[in-house]
Scaffold this active site. Structure first.
Site, PDB file in Angstrom:
ATOM      1  N   ASN A  80     -63.258  93.720 -50.725  1.00 20.46           N
ATOM      2  CA  ASN A  80     -62.729  92.563 -50.744  1.00 20.46           C
ATOM      3  C   ASN A  80     -61.501  92.170 -51.300  1.00 20.46           C
ATOM      4  O   ASN A  80     -61.074  93.341 -52.107  1.00 20.46           O
ATOM      5  CB  ASN A  80     -63.649  91.384 -51.589  1.00 20.46           C
ATOM      6  CG  ASN A  80     -64.786  91.278 -50.957  1.00 20.46           C
ATOM      7  OD1 ASN A  80     -64.916  90.989 -50.315  1.00 20.46           O
ATOM      8  ND2 ASN A  80     -66.083  91.469 -51.815  1.00 20.46           N
ATOM      9  N   HIS A 117     -61.478  98.125 -55.500  1.00 21.79           N
ATOM     10  CA  HIS A 117     -62.747  98.715 -55.246  1.00 21.79           C
ATOM     11  C   HIS A 117     -63.677  98.193 -53.950  1.00 21.79           C
ATOM     12  O   HIS A 117     -63.775  97.210 -53.328  1.00 21.79           O
ATOM     13  CB  HIS A 117     -63.487  98.209 -56.767  1.00 21.79           C
ATOM     14  CG  HIS A 117     -64.079  96.059 -56.709  1.00 21.79           C
ATOM     15  ND1 HIS A 117     -62.874  95.543 -56.997  1.00 21.79           N
ATOM     16  CD2 HIS A 117     -64.907  95.228 -55.798  1.00 21.79           C
ATOM     17  CE1 HIS A 117     -63.143  94.208 -57.396  1.00 21.79           C
ATOM     18  NE2 HIS A 117     -64.285  94.196 -56.068  1.00 21.79           N
TER      19      HIS A 117
END
Ligand code: 5GP
Ligand code: ZN
Length: 121
Positions: A85, A96
């Site tokens: 995201n 991440h």
């Protein structure tokens, strides 16, 4: 810097870490969407895709490929979704990559510690 993932890297916060090297760290998501939900993060504080260098990106994708096989072997996953995201839909502002296992049959979400033991043993 008040970044929870930097604190995980520095061992100021605990995590169920299954792999780390000088560039990246892989640990179990504390609130998994499915059993074996992993996060791969760079050790450098990089906010999102805009700030990522290609060498780190490639390394993270290579780790994703390798750990798909580990999840297949250890947890018998039937599929894997990779999600990363950016911007408003990103909660933790340290890059991440999510590795989210898919199972043909519906699974009960197990305690993270139990899944961790299945992966590392
Ligand atoms: P995002 O929406 O930013 O892509 O997702 C952040 C993810 O980080 C979520 O899936 C959330 O459960 C996970 N997360 C947030 N805080 C922690 C933490 O302290 N430890 C671990 N292991 N995962 C975390
Ligand atoms: Zn950070």
């Amino acid at each position: 810097m008040n970044c929870i993932f930097c604190k995980i890297i520095n061992n100021e916060l605990p995590s169920y870490t299954i792999y780390e090297d000088e560039i990246a760290k892989i640990f179990l998501d504390v609130n998994p969407d499915s059993n074996g939900h992993l996060l791969i993060i760079p050790k450098k504080h990089i906010t999102d895709l805009n700030d990522m260098d290609n060498l780190t990106l490639i390394h993270i994708m290579e780790l994703a490929k390798k750990h798909r096989q580990i999840l297949e072997k250890k947890l018998n996953i039937d599929g894997l979704t990779l999600i990363q995201n950016n911007g408003m839909i990103q909660d933790v502002k340290h890059y991440h990559l999510h590795l989210k296992p898919y199972y043909k049959e519906k699974q009960k979400i197990l305690p993270v510690e139990e899944v961790y033991n299945q992966i590392i043993n």
